[in-house]
Design a protein around this motif. Structure first.
Motif, PDB file in Angstrom:
ATOM      1  N   PHE A  34       1.299  -1.384   0.675  1.00  0.00           N
ATOM      2  CA  PHE A  34      -0.227  -0.432  -0.097  1.00  0.00           C
ATOM      3  C   PHE A  34       0.785   0.953   0.005  1.00  0.00           C
ATOM      4  CE2 PHE A  34      -1.819   3.375   2.497  1.00  0.00           C
ATOM      5  CZ  PHE A  34      -2.120   3.893   2.410  1.00  0.00           C
ATOM      6  N   VAL A  35       1.717   1.433   0.655  1.00  0.00           N
ATOM      7  CA  VAL A  35       2.981   2.811   0.706  1.00  0.00           C
ATOM      8  C   VAL A  35       3.556   2.631  -0.058  1.00  0.00           C
ATOM      9  CG1 VAL A  35       4.775   3.255   2.248  1.00  0.00           C
ATOM     10  CG2 VAL A  35       3.375   2.721   3.470  1.00  0.00           C
ATOM     11  N   TYR A  36       3.844   1.339  -0.558  1.00  0.00           N
ATOM     12  CA  TYR A  36       4.584   1.564  -1.999  1.00  0.00           C
ATOM     13  C   TYR A  36       3.683   2.179  -3.181  1.00  0.00           C
ATOM     14  CZ  TYR A  36       7.737  -2.219  -0.342  1.00  0.00           C
ATOM     15  OH  TYR A  36       8.324  -2.701   0.656  1.00  0.00           O
ATOM     16  N   ARG A  37       2.564   2.028  -3.356  1.00  0.00           N
ATOM     17  CA  ARG A  37       1.340   2.241  -4.701  1.00  0.00           C
ATOM     18  C   ARG A  37       0.911   4.003  -3.547  1.00  0.00           C
ATOM     19  NH1 ARG A  37      -1.481  -2.258  -2.965  1.00  0.00           N
ATOM     20  NH2 ARG A  37      -3.464  -0.623  -2.334  1.00  0.00           N
ATOM     21  N   ALA A  38       1.143   3.990  -2.945  1.00  0.00           N
ATOM     22  CA  ALA A  38       0.669   5.899  -2.752  1.00  0.00           C
ATOM     23  C   ALA A  38       1.919   6.734  -2.705  1.00  0.00           C
ATOM     24  CB  ALA A  38       0.501   6.033  -1.295  1.00  0.00           C
ATOM     25  N   THR A  39       2.919   5.848  -3.123  1.00  0.00           N
ATOM     26  CA  THR A  39       4.320   7.349  -3.505  1.00  0.00           C
ATOM     27  C   THR A  39       3.441   7.686  -5.138  1.00  0.00           C
ATOM     28  OG1 THR A  39       5.503   5.389  -4.549  1.00  0.00           O
ATOM     29  CG2 THR A  39       5.646   5.591  -2.530  1.00  0.00           C
ATOM     30  N   LYS A  40       2.864   7.038  -5.652  1.00  0.00           N
ATOM     31  CA  LYS A  40       2.461   7.521  -7.353  1.00  0.00           C
ATOM     32  C   LYS A  40       4.074   7.883  -7.930  1.00  0.00           C
ATOM     33  CE  LYS A  40      -1.954   8.192  -5.824  1.00  0.00           C
ATOM     34  NZ  LYS A  40      -2.017   7.829  -4.171  1.00  0.00           N
ATOM     35  N   ASN A  41       4.547   6.699  -7.586  1.00  0.00           N
ATOM     36  CA  ASN A  41       5.821   6.717  -8.712  1.00  0.00           C
ATOM     37  C   ASN A  41       5.765   5.038  -8.683  1.00  0.00           C
ATOM     38  OD1 ASN A  41       8.784   6.421  -9.153  1.00  0.00           O
ATOM     39  ND2 ASN A  41       9.805   8.062  -8.468  1.00  0.00           N
ATOM     40  N   PRO A  42       6.074   4.649 -10.087  1.00  0.00           N
ATOM     41  CA  PRO A  42       5.363   3.624 -10.013  1.00  0.00           C
ATOM     42  C   PRO A  42       7.406   2.932 -10.518  1.00  0.00           C
ATOM     43  CG  PRO A  42       5.170   4.382 -12.211  1.00  0.00           C
ATOM     44  CD  PRO A  42       4.981   5.459 -10.765  1.00  0.00           C
ATOM     45  N   TYR A  43       8.266   3.092 -10.386  1.00  0.00           N
ATOM     46  CA  TYR A  43       9.581   3.189 -11.138  1.00  0.00           C
ATOM     47  C   TYR A  43       9.566   2.898  -8.959  1.00  0.00           C
ATOM     48  CZ  TYR A  43      10.241   5.023 -15.128  1.00  0.00           C
ATOM     49  OH  TYR A  43       9.360   5.317 -16.429  1.00  0.00           O
ATOM     50  N   LEU A  44       9.996   3.321  -8.374  1.00  0.00           N
ATOM     51  CA  LEU A  44      10.535   3.548  -6.926  1.00  0.00           C
ATOM     52  C   LEU A  44       9.502   2.195  -6.050  1.00  0.00           C
ATOM     53  CD1 LEU A  44      11.487   4.288  -4.233  1.00  0.00           C
ATOM     54  CD2 LEU A  44       9.698   5.763  -3.479  1.00  0.00           C
ATOM     55  N   ALA A  45       8.545   2.116  -6.395  1.00  0.00           N
ATOM     56  CA  ALA A  45       7.426   0.884  -6.251  1.00  0.00           C
ATOM     57  C   ALA A  45       7.470  -0.476  -6.522  1.00  0.00           C
ATOM     58  CB  ALA A  45       5.589   1.390  -6.244  1.00  0.00           C
ATOM     59  N   ASP A  46       8.053  -0.433  -7.935  1.00  0.00           N
ATOM     60  CA  ASP A  46       9.076  -1.880  -8.027  1.00  0.00           C
ATOM     61  C   ASP A  46       9.751  -2.214  -7.601  1.00  0.00           C
ATOM     62  OD1 ASP A  46       6.406  -2.279 -10.078  1.00  0.00           O
ATOM     63  OD2 ASP A  46       7.472  -1.317 -11.182  1.00  0.00           O
ATOM     64  N   THR A  47      10.826  -1.319  -7.066  1.00  0.00           N
ATOM     65  CA  THR A  47      11.480  -2.148  -6.516  1.00  0.00           C
ATOM     66  C   THR A  47      12.028  -1.817  -5.315  1.00  0.00           C
ATOM     67  OG1 THR A  47      13.344   0.389  -8.174  1.00  0.00           O
ATOM     68  CG2 THR A  47      14.487  -0.588  -5.697  1.00  0.00           C
ATOM     69  N   LEU A  48      10.931  -1.329  -4.995  1.00  0.00           N
ATOM     70  CA  LEU A  48      10.941  -1.854  -3.294  1.00  0.00           C
ATOM     71  C   LEU A  48       9.852  -3.469  -2.965  1.00  0.00           C
ATOM     72  CD1 LEU A  48       9.602   1.504  -1.777  1.00  0.00           C
ATOM     73  CD2 LEU A  48      11.839   0.027  -0.747  1.00  0.00           C
ATOM     74  N   GLU A  49       8.908  -3.957  -4.119  1.00  0.00           N
ATOM     75  CA  GLU A  49       9.001  -4.680  -4.092  1.00  0.00           C
ATOM     76  C   GLU A  49       9.800  -5.579  -4.237  1.00  0.00           C
ATOM     77  OE1 GLU A  49       4.999  -7.319  -4.890  1.00  0.00           O
ATOM     78  OE2 GLU A  49       5.580  -5.953  -3.577  1.00  0.00           O
ATOM     79  N   ARG A  50      10.397  -6.026  -5.424  1.00  0.00           N
ATOM     80  CA  ARG A  50      11.206  -6.435  -5.246  1.00  0.00           C
ATOM     81  C   ARG A  50      12.517  -6.984  -4.073  1.00  0.00           C
ATOM     82  NH1 ARG A  50      16.741  -6.781  -7.385  1.00  0.00           N
ATOM     83  NH2 ARG A  50      17.352  -8.534  -8.808  1.00  0.00           N
ATOM     84  N   TYR A  51      12.883  -5.877  -3.727  1.00  0.00           N
ATOM     85  CA  TYR A  51      13.800  -6.179  -2.503  1.00  0.00           C
ATOM     86  C   TYR A  51      13.022  -6.938  -1.229  1.00  0.00           C
ATOM     87  CZ  TYR A  51      18.027  -3.782  -4.197  1.00  0.00           C
ATOM     88  OH  TYR A  51      18.780  -3.522  -4.818  1.00  0.00           O
ATOM     89  N   HIS A  52      11.729  -5.993  -1.491  1.00  0.00           N
ATOM     90  CA  HIS A  52      10.675  -6.945   0.137  1.00  0.00           C
ATOM     91  C   HIS A  52      10.413  -8.598  -0.513  1.00  0.00           C
ATOM     92  CE1 HIS A  52       6.827  -6.836   2.218  1.00  0.00           C
ATOM     93  NE2 HIS A  52       7.640  -7.292   2.948  1.00  0.00           N
ATOM     94  N   ASN A  53      10.237  -8.314  -1.591  1.00  0.00           N
ATOM     95  CA  ASN A  53      10.021 -10.147  -1.765  1.00  0.00           C
ATOM     96  C   ASN A  53      11.712 -10.961  -1.733  1.00  0.00           C
ATOM     97  OD1 ASN A  53       7.410  -9.873  -2.477  1.00  0.00           O
ATOM     98  ND2 ASN A  53       7.839  -9.414  -4.718  1.00  0.00           N
ATOM     99  N   LEU A  54      12.733 -10.445  -2.033  1.00  0.00           N
ATOM    100  CA  LEU A  54      13.520 -11.187  -1.385  1.00  0.00           C
ATOM    101  C   LEU A  54      14.258 -10.754  -0.178  1.00  0.00           C
ATOM    102  CD1 LEU A  54      16.204  -9.390  -4.222  1.00  0.00           C
ATOM    103  CD2 LEU A  54      15.732 -11.820  -4.388  1.00  0.00           C
ATOM    104  N   ALA A  55      13.550 -10.532   0.683  1.00  0.00           N
ATOM    105  CA  ALA A  55      13.592  -9.982   2.071  1.00  0.00           C
ATOM    106  C   ALA A  55      12.991 -11.303   2.439  1.00  0.00           C
ATOM    107  CB  ALA A  55      13.461  -8.435   2.450  1.00  0.00           C
TER     108      ALA A  55
END
Length: 229
Positions: free
Chosen positions: A149-170
């Motif tokens: 939710f926080v990633y989406r709320a940034t309204k920045n898809p580049y940042l959201a995709d990067t964070l999603e990837r790192y979160h999944n790896l973690a």
């Protein structure tokens, strides 16, 4: 923006119905994250096409995305394996997430729309309803939804995709690490308190507080990890 989002989303979970390759990718990724497919597992095309109910082309595309995202490794003469992990990588990933997620939380507080705030309130209600009887999986699933939710709320898809990837790896490494070191299992009350505070800050548009609380939330896990490696 929607076209850019589609281009950037290796996870395929951008809200649209997934393609066959996307469906295969998402199922395999979740099985790898939950360690249902442990590190070193051989990913056989014939077996996967039968089990997932899709053809070879979608399976091959899904495997290519898994490799790109760090979940699979293609070895000559051996085939495609679920990638190995190292618990020391978790500390490095959290180090990156602490910086990026704190920034993202501040952006979310600044940019959250009215529908975003309503979603945040719903997530707060779910946090308050969570009990120890729901189990760790329920806590982890809700915590994951809050991060997304926080990633989406940034309204920045580049940042959201990067964070999603790192979160999944973690998450994947954390699942393995908790089996070796039970002390890494998050405490329900601590996670609920921290995540509610972040959501409250987002609802009130308090970027500085949201950023500070996100750092504290990530740092809790980072300290626990560094204590055992």
């Amino acid at each position: 923006m929607a076209a850019v989002r589609h281009q950037l989303a290796p996870e395929f979970d951008n809200g649209a119905p997934p393609s066959l390759a996307g469906r295969a990718y998402l199922q395999l990724r979740e099985e790898i994250i939950r360690v249902e497919l442990p590190p070193g597992t051989l990913l056989r095309e014939d077996e996967l096409t039968q089990r997932l109910g899709v053809g070879r082309t979608p399976v091959r595309e899904a495997i290519q995305h898994l490799q790109r995202d760090g979940f699979a490794t293609i070895l000559p003469r051996r085939g495609t394996l679920v990638s190995e992990i190292n618990i020391t990588d978790l500390a490095a990933i959290y180090e990156v997430r602490k910086r990026l997620e704190s920034w993202a939380s501040g952006l979310a507080a600044e940019r959250a729309s009215d529908p975003d705030r309503r979603e945040a309130q719903q997530l707060i209600s779910e946090l308050e309803a969570l009990t120890a009887h729901d189990g760790y999986d329920a806590l982890l699933a809700l915590d994951r939804r809050i991060h997304r939710f926080v990633y989406r709320a940034t309204k920045n898809p580049y940042l959201a995709d990067t964070l999603e990837r790192y979160h999944n790896l973690a998450l994947r490494i954390l699942h393995v690490a908790m089996r070796r070191y039970p002390t890494l299992t998050p405490r329900l009350d601590e996670v609920v308190h921290q995540q509610r505070a972040v959501l409250d800050a987002v609802c009130h548009g308090d970027a500085d507080t949201a950023e500070r609380l996100a750092i504290a939330h990530i740092s809790t896990f980072e300290r626990a990890i560094r204590a055992v490696i």
